[in-house]
Enzyme design. Structure first.
Site, PDB file in Angstrom:
ATOM      1  CB  CYS A 274      -0.928   0.004   1.198  1.00 50.53           C
ATOM      2  SG  CYS A 274      -2.085  -1.358   1.169  1.00 50.53           S
TER       3      CYS A 274
HETATM    4  N1  LIG Z   1      -2.627  -6.085   1.920  1.00 49.07           N
HETATM    5  C1  LIG Z   1      -3.146  -5.078   2.578  1.00 49.07           C
HETATM    6  O1  LIG Z   1      -2.872  -4.898   3.744  1.00 49.07           O
HETATM    7  C2  LIG Z   1      -4.127  -4.109   1.914  1.00 49.07           C
HETATM    8  C3  LIG Z   1      -4.786  -3.171   2.731  1.00 49.07           C
HETATM    9  C4  LIG Z   1      -5.700  -2.300   2.152  1.00 49.07           C
HETATM   10  C5  LIG Z   1      -5.918  -2.339   0.775  1.00 49.07           C
HETATM   11  N2  LIG Z   1      -5.255  -3.242  -0.008  1.00 49.07           N
HETATM   12  C6  LIG Z   1      -5.571  -3.254  -1.429  1.00 49.07           C
HETATM   13  O2  LIG Z   1      -6.353  -4.398  -1.716  1.00 49.07           O
HETATM   14  C7  LIG Z   1      -6.029  -4.902  -2.998  1.00 49.07           C
HETATM   15  C8  LIG Z   1      -5.628  -6.356  -2.917  1.00 49.07           C
HETATM   16  O3  LIG Z   1      -4.431  -6.467  -2.153  1.00 49.07           O
HETATM   17  P1  LIG Z   1      -3.986  -7.806  -1.448  1.00 49.07           P
HETATM   18  O4  LIG Z   1      -2.903  -7.428  -0.512  1.00 49.07           O
HETATM   19  O5  LIG Z   1      -5.151  -8.564  -0.939  1.00 49.07           O
HETATM   20  O6  LIG Z   1      -3.364  -8.595  -2.715  1.00 49.07           O
HETATM   21  P2  LIG Z   1      -3.007 -10.154  -2.799  1.00 49.07           P
HETATM   22  O7  LIG Z   1      -1.987 -10.270  -3.842  1.00 49.07           O
HETATM   23  O8  LIG Z   1      -2.743 -10.700  -1.437  1.00 49.07           O
HETATM   24  O9  LIG Z   1      -4.347 -10.818  -3.301  1.00 49.07           O
HETATM   25  C9  LIG Z   1      -4.881 -10.614  -4.556  1.00 49.07           C
HETATM   26  C10 LIG Z   1      -5.419 -11.932  -5.078  1.00 49.07           C
HETATM   27  O10 LIG Z   1      -6.033 -11.680  -6.337  1.00 49.07           O
HETATM   28  C11 LIG Z   1      -5.776 -12.774  -7.178  1.00 49.07           C
HETATM   29  N3  LIG Z   1      -5.982 -12.332  -8.564  1.00 49.07           N
HETATM   30  C12 LIG Z   1      -5.190 -11.590  -9.350  1.00 49.07           C
HETATM   31  N4  LIG Z   1      -5.780 -11.369 -10.534  1.00 49.07           N
HETATM   32  C13 LIG Z   1      -6.972 -11.969 -10.482  1.00 49.07           C
HETATM   33  C14 LIG Z   1      -8.040 -12.072 -11.402  1.00 49.07           C
HETATM   34  N5  LIG Z   1      -7.995 -11.502 -12.602  1.00 49.07           N
HETATM   35  N6  LIG Z   1      -9.115 -12.795 -11.027  1.00 49.07           N
HETATM   36  C15 LIG Z   1      -9.163 -13.375  -9.810  1.00 49.07           C
HETATM   37  N7  LIG Z   1      -8.204 -13.289  -8.899  1.00 49.07           N
HETATM   38  C16 LIG Z   1      -7.117 -12.599  -9.234  1.00 49.07           C
HETATM   39  C17 LIG Z   1      -4.363 -13.180  -6.833  1.00 49.07           C
HETATM   40  O11 LIG Z   1      -4.112 -14.527  -7.209  1.00 49.07           O
HETATM   41  C18 LIG Z   1      -4.369 -13.001  -5.305  1.00 49.07           C
HETATM   42  O12 LIG Z   1      -4.745 -14.172  -4.630  1.00 49.07           O
HETATM   43  C19 LIG Z   1      -4.938  -3.980  -3.552  1.00 49.07           C
HETATM   44  O13 LIG Z   1      -5.530  -2.981  -4.319  1.00 49.07           O
HETATM   45  C20 LIG Z   1      -4.363  -3.367  -2.301  1.00 49.07           C
HETATM   46  O14 LIG Z   1      -3.786  -2.102  -2.558  1.00 49.07           O
HETATM   47  C21 LIG Z   1      -4.367  -4.131   0.545  1.00 49.07           C
END
Ligand SMILES: NC(=O)c1ccc[n+]([C@@H]2O[C@H](COP(=O)([O-])OP(=O)(O)OC[C@H]3O[C@@H](n4cnc5c(N)ncnc54)[C@H](O)[C@@H]3O)[C@@H](O)[C@H]2O)c1
Length: 440
Positions: A274
């Site tokens: 993030c």
């Molecule tokens: N990790 C955090 O602490 C956090 C906190 C707030 C916001 N976010 C936001 O949330 C979003 C997700 O982050 P995250 O940390 O969960 O990512 P992550 O990589 O842990 O998870 C994303 C998942 O999406 C899957 N994926 C990718 N493309 C795909 C598709 N086309 N169809 C289906 N699945 C698909 C991946 O395989 C993965 O399992 C980002 O925008 C991030 O900025 C993350």
């Protein structure tokens, strides 16, 4: 039955696309409230584990997942043709930066194409991935309105579209997904009404705002606020170091002010999915409006410099012992980007390994939470976490603390290390003060 009625009688089925750090806890929160959840992901490994009731993120226990799966409320699939089975689709896919530091919207776009392909009337779609203001209105809305033919679906009538940013803080024991208030912006008032009703089933407090753009901007404000304040203390750290003033002591003292001050802490650089990334989504979008985001750029510059600063301090520390970094054996303590988690995305430890190596050091790392360094988009280190024994600790010319995990044996390390550079004040916080421990 329309979606509002299904939400009211709790028969609504929630689809979550992207079962990662954000999607998985969100799915568990709905399942815990006896709402049926179908998780979608491209990653077969994750879906296979989930289907067997097993986890893949260290801070989310297998038992929690098993309970949700055994209850029948949490299911998972890689089969996107099942999207019409669900009433609400929450998008939690990654939003990284390209190598030119511009928004990489490919994950959101691919997901939205898939949703558009299977869109059925009455569904709610909520984007949770962090992104620039305008994404929901400008990128997603036309894709869904034109799904199956031009203007086939009318937003607010045939389907509902909203943005609701995730505020997940992995491994924060004080707040679970359900306990963190959630901001929601709808594309139309009816979209907001439906999205709010859904999230109200599980989230302690929902915070409606006037538009999807306002919700997108809210998330960016939160992350930019952190990035800038961290940059400020990082800058002060470098200034105070030169003046022989301890920034940590100063922050602790300033924190006694009961109003108008919030502590932020310096470190070896930003990490995670993030804070190092999201601010630049705004920088990119602002260019369209001929505005430069100077604060964001400056914070980025200072924060990006921090691993270099840690290395500079290491050179000074080694110099005091008449040693050069070139040829020295260096151990990096901690590979994860923050304490007590297994996530090493954008971790400054990876940058530190690169810089120390460039300067001729022989580098190893220790992090039981990250036993091997996985390939990232930027780095491909073939490295495994080393086991720490008294002898092993003694064998390093320099130990650099990058992540202050609670599991480290700080006493064993400080009792046996030749030289330590501590970028988190981790030793002093634990009452360990020694001449051979330098702060950076
Ligand atoms: N990790 C955090 O602490 C956090 C906190 C707030 C916001 N976010 C936001 O949330 C979003 C997700 O982050 P995250 O940390 O969960 O990512 P992550 O990589 O842990 O998870 C994303 C998942 O999406 C899957 N994926 C990718 N493309 C795909 C598709 N086309 N169809 C289906 N699945 C698909 C991946 O395989 C993965 O399992 C980002 O925008 C991030 O900025 C993350």
């Amino acid at each position: 039955m329309n979606i509002l009625k299904k939400i009211k009688n709790k028969s609504v089925i929630v689809g979550i696309v992207g079962m990662g750090y954000v999607g998985l806890p969100l799915g568990l929160a709905f399942a815990a409230k006896k709402i049926n959840v179908l998780g979608f992901d491209l990653d077969e490994k994750k879906i296979n584990l989930l289907s067997k009731g097993k986890g893949y993120l260290k801070h989310i226990s297998d038992s929690k997942i098993k309970k949700a799966v055994d209850s029948g409320y949490l299911k998972a699939t890689t089969n996107f043709s099942r999207l019409p089975e669900v009433d609400a689709i929450l998008i939690c896919v990654p939003t990284p930066l390209t190598k030119h530091r511009e928004p990489d919207m490919s994950y959101v776009e691919n997901t939205s194409k898939m949703i558009a392909k299977y869109l059925r009337k009455g569904q709610l779609i909520a984007l949770e991935s962090t992104t620039y203001p305008g994404t929901t209105d400008e990128l997603l809305l036309p894709m869904f309105e034109n799904a199956g033919g031009k203007n086939k679906f009318k937003v607010g009538k045939d389907f509902y579209l909203a943005f609701s940013p995730e505020r997940e803080d992995p491994n924060n024991p004080d707040f679970t997904t359900a306990e963190i208030p959630k901001v929601i912006g709808g594309v139309t008032p009816q979209c907001l009404k439906v999205a709010k009703a859904l999230y109200d089933l599980v989230i302690i407090k929902t915070v409606p705002v006037s538009s999807a753009r306002a919700a997108e901007a809210t998330k960016l404000l939160e992350n930019i606020f952190r990035s800038i304040n961290i940059a400020m203390v990082n800058e002060l750290k470098m200034v105070f170091d030169r003046m022989n003033i301890d920034i940590w002591e100063v922050i602790a003292a300033a924190s006694t002010k009961p109003f108008g001050f919030k502590p932020f802490y310096p470190g070896p650089g930003l990490g995670g999915h993030c804070i190092p990334i999201d601010p630049f989504y705004l920088t990119w979008k602002a260019r369209e409006f001929e505005i430069n985001t100077k604060f964001i750029e400056l914070a980025g510059e200072i924060n990006t410099y921090q691993p270099y600063y840690v290395v500079e301090r290491s050179v000074e520390a080694l110099n005091k012992f008449k040693k050069a970094l070139n040829g020295s054996k260096v151990l990096i303590l901690g590979a994860a980007y923050k304490k007590d988690i297994d996530d090493m995305r954008e971790s400054p430890s990876l940058k530190l390994i690169e810089i120390y190596r460039e300067k001729g050091a022989i580098v190893e790392y220790h992090d039981p939470l990250v036993p091997v360094l996985p390939k990232t988009r930027k780095y491909n280190y073939d490295m495994k976490s080393v086991k720490l024994t008294k002898e092993k600790i003694k064998s390093y010319d320099l130990i650099v603390l990058s992540t202050d995990h609670s599991i480290f044996d700080y006493k064993l390390i400080s009792d046996n290390a030749k030289l330590v550079v501590d970028s988190r004040n981790a030793f002093e916080t634990r009452g360990i003060k020694r001449k051979n421990i330098f702060k950076a």
